[in-house]
Write a protein that holds these residues in place. Structure first.
Motif, PDB file in Angstrom:
ATOM      1  N   GLY A   1      50.294  22.120  34.265  1.00 31.92           N
ATOM      2  CA  GLY A   1      51.591  22.212  34.928  1.00 31.92           C
ATOM      3  C   GLY A   1      52.062  23.611  35.267  1.00 31.92           C
ATOM      4  O   GLY A   1      53.176  23.782  35.769  1.00 31.92           O
ATOM      5  N   ALA A   2      51.240  24.634  35.006  1.00 31.33           N
ATOM      6  CA  ALA A   2      51.619  25.989  35.416  1.00 31.33           C
ATOM      7  C   ALA A   2      51.702  26.040  36.937  1.00 31.33           C
ATOM      8  O   ALA A   2      50.912  25.393  37.636  1.00 31.33           O
ATOM      9  CB  ALA A   2      50.593  27.006  34.920  1.00 31.33           C
ATOM     10  N   VAL A   3      52.668  26.799  37.455  1.00 32.64           N
ATOM     11  CA  VAL A   3      52.842  26.869  38.905  1.00 32.64           C
ATOM     12  C   VAL A   3      52.313  28.169  39.496  1.00 32.64           C
ATOM     13  O   VAL A   3      52.312  28.347  40.711  1.00 32.64           O
ATOM     14  CB  VAL A   3      54.330  26.690  39.301  1.00 32.64           C
ATOM     15  N   GLY A   4      51.866  29.090  38.646  1.00 27.11           N
ATOM     16  CA  GLY A   4      51.326  30.349  39.130  1.00 27.11           C
ATOM     17  C   GLY A   4      50.302  30.887  38.157  1.00 27.11           C
ATOM     18  O   GLY A   4      50.304  30.523  36.969  1.00 27.11           O
ATOM     19  N   TYR A   5      49.399  31.762  38.646  1.00 26.99           N
ATOM     20  CA  TYR A   5      48.318  32.282  37.814  1.00 26.99           C
ATOM     21  C   TYR A   5      48.045  33.718  38.237  1.00 26.99           C
ATOM     22  O   TYR A   5      47.522  33.972  39.326  1.00 26.99           O
ATOM     23  CB  TYR A   5      47.064  31.427  37.996  1.00 26.99           C
ATOM     24  N   LEU A   6      48.417  34.680  37.371  1.00 24.60           N
ATOM     25  CA  LEU A   6      48.186  36.094  37.649  1.00 24.60           C
ATOM     26  C   LEU A   6      47.344  36.707  36.543  1.00 24.60           C
ATOM     27  O   LEU A   6      47.318  36.198  35.412  1.00 24.60           O
ATOM     28  CB  LEU A   6      49.519  36.837  37.765  1.00 24.60           C
ATOM     29  N   LEU A   7      46.683  37.805  36.862  1.00 22.14           N
ATOM     30  CA  LEU A   7      45.823  38.486  35.892  1.00 22.14           C
ATOM     31  C   LEU A   7      46.497  39.749  35.366  1.00 22.14           C
ATOM     32  O   LEU A   7      47.281  40.386  36.071  1.00 22.14           O
ATOM     33  CB  LEU A   7      44.476  38.824  36.527  1.00 22.14           C
ATOM     34  N   LYS A   8      46.176  40.108  34.125  1.00 18.24           N
ATOM     35  CA  LYS A   8      46.871  41.197  33.453  1.00 18.24           C
ATOM     36  C   LYS A   8      46.586  42.570  34.043  1.00 18.24           C
ATOM     37  O   LYS A   8      47.339  43.513  33.783  1.00 18.24           O
ATOM     38  CB  LYS A   8      46.526  41.197  31.964  1.00 18.24           C
ATOM     39  N   ASP A   9      45.528  42.693  34.830  1.00 19.93           N
ATOM     40  CA  ASP A   9      45.274  44.006  35.429  1.00 19.93           C
ATOM     41  C   ASP A   9      45.972  44.169  36.778  1.00 19.93           C
ATOM     42  O   ASP A   9      45.741  45.148  37.488  1.00 19.93           O
ATOM     43  CB  ASP A   9      43.775  44.257  35.568  1.00 19.93           C
ATOM     44  N   ALA A  10      46.841  43.225  37.112  1.00 18.62           N
ATOM     45  CA  ALA A  10      47.606  43.341  38.357  1.00 18.62           C
ATOM     46  C   ALA A  10      48.595  44.497  38.254  1.00 18.62           C
ATOM     47  O   ALA A  10      49.004  44.899  37.157  1.00 18.62           O
ATOM     48  CB  ALA A  10      48.347  42.037  38.634  1.00 18.62           C
ATOM     49  N   GLU A  11      48.986  45.035  39.391  1.00 20.53           N
ATOM     50  CA  GLU A  11      49.996  46.082  39.411  1.00 20.53           C
ATOM     51  C   GLU A  11      51.332  45.516  38.926  1.00 20.53           C
ATOM     52  O   GLU A  11      51.630  44.332  39.121  1.00 20.53           O
ATOM     53  CB  GLU A  11      50.166  46.632  40.831  1.00 20.53           C
ATOM     54  N   PRO A  12      52.152  46.343  38.266  1.00 18.25           N
ATOM     55  CA  PRO A  12      53.445  45.848  37.758  1.00 18.25           C
ATOM     56  C   PRO A  12      54.289  45.143  38.814  1.00 18.25           C
ATOM     57  O   PRO A  12      54.899  44.112  38.531  1.00 18.25           O
ATOM     58  CB  PRO A  12      54.121  47.133  37.260  1.00 18.25           C
ATOM     59  N   GLU A  13      54.322  45.679  40.038  1.00 19.54           N
ATOM     60  CA  GLU A  13      55.137  45.062  41.087  1.00 19.54           C
ATOM     61  C   GLU A  13      54.630  43.674  41.453  1.00 19.54           C
ATOM     62  O   GLU A  13      55.408  42.811  41.861  1.00 19.54           O
ATOM     63  CB  GLU A  13      55.179  45.952  42.328  1.00 19.54           C
TER      64      GLU A  13
END
Length: 216
Positions: A97-109
């Motif tokens: 049920g998660a609606v988004g998936y980002l990785l920890k090495d992404a830029e803060p913005e």
């Protein structure tokens, strides 16, 4: 003000994320959890707009915590923030049920914009995670530019391809030279045509129907 619960089992990450969110004017951290069980409890207590969820945590992992939060129907949306981009974890998180998936090495913005996107009802996907979804289809091939599966117009198909790449509405508008309102209209129409309710489901549908690859 967008109210957020953070869940991560590493203290350094928790402090860093808290500091990052508290440096903004529109994001408020209302709870910080060390494991999935604490995350569920904090969501039930505070009913935040967004829960930013790590996947690998003790007591209760992020997938099961996400499932519990969704089942509780508090109105909280879950955005996964993890180090893992393998398709098994992506499938498990989105399936819970998660609606988004980002990785920890992404830029803060990217993370901040992702939280805001989730609060707006959008589903941000890291481009690498989106590509993992696409590569699961053995022998998948890019749909030709003029093709429009499931009755989609060429422009609707084009917008869906950019959703699969992980672009947000503003970025799609800039890429195609159209307004955000027009992007939203194309997405709404596309969702109705293919029978899905949100951005994540649309990306998964596109993967199953070989609607991938970059637009010209």
């Amino acid at each position: 003000m967008i109210r957020v619960v953070l869940a991560d089992d590493h203290a350094v990450v928790r402090r860093g994320l808290t500091g990052l969110l508290e440096s903004t004017d529109d994001l408020e951290v209302v709870g910080v959890a060390r494991d999935g069980s604490e995350a569920v409890d904090l969501v039930l207590e505070h009913r935040p707009d967004v829960a930013v969820m790590d996947l690998q945590m003790p007591v209760l992992d992020g997938v099961e915590a996400t499932r519990a939060i969704v089942a509780a129907a508090t109105g909280t949306e879950v955005l996964v923030l993890t180090s893992f981009s393998d398709h098994a974890r992506i499938d498990a998180a989105l399936g819970a049920g998660a609606v988004g998936y980002l990785l920890k090495d992404a830029e803060p913005e990217v993370l901040l914009d992702g939280i805001r996107a989730v609060a707006r009802g959008e589903s941000p996907l890291d481009p690498r995670a989106a590509r993992r979804l696409l590569t699961r289809a053995a022998g998948s091939r890019e749909t030709s530019a003029g093709a429009a599966p499931a009755g989609l117009s060429p422009r609707e198909a084009e917008v869906l391809r950019l959703v699969v790449e992980g672009l947000l509405n503003k970025q799609i508008a800039q890429r195609l030279g159209i307004t955000e309102r027009t992007v939203k209209a194309h997405l709404t129409s596309a969702y109705q045509r293919i029978g899905v309710a949100d951005r994540t489901q649309a990306a998964l549908w596109a993967q199953r129907h070989d609607l991938g690859g970059r637009t010209p």
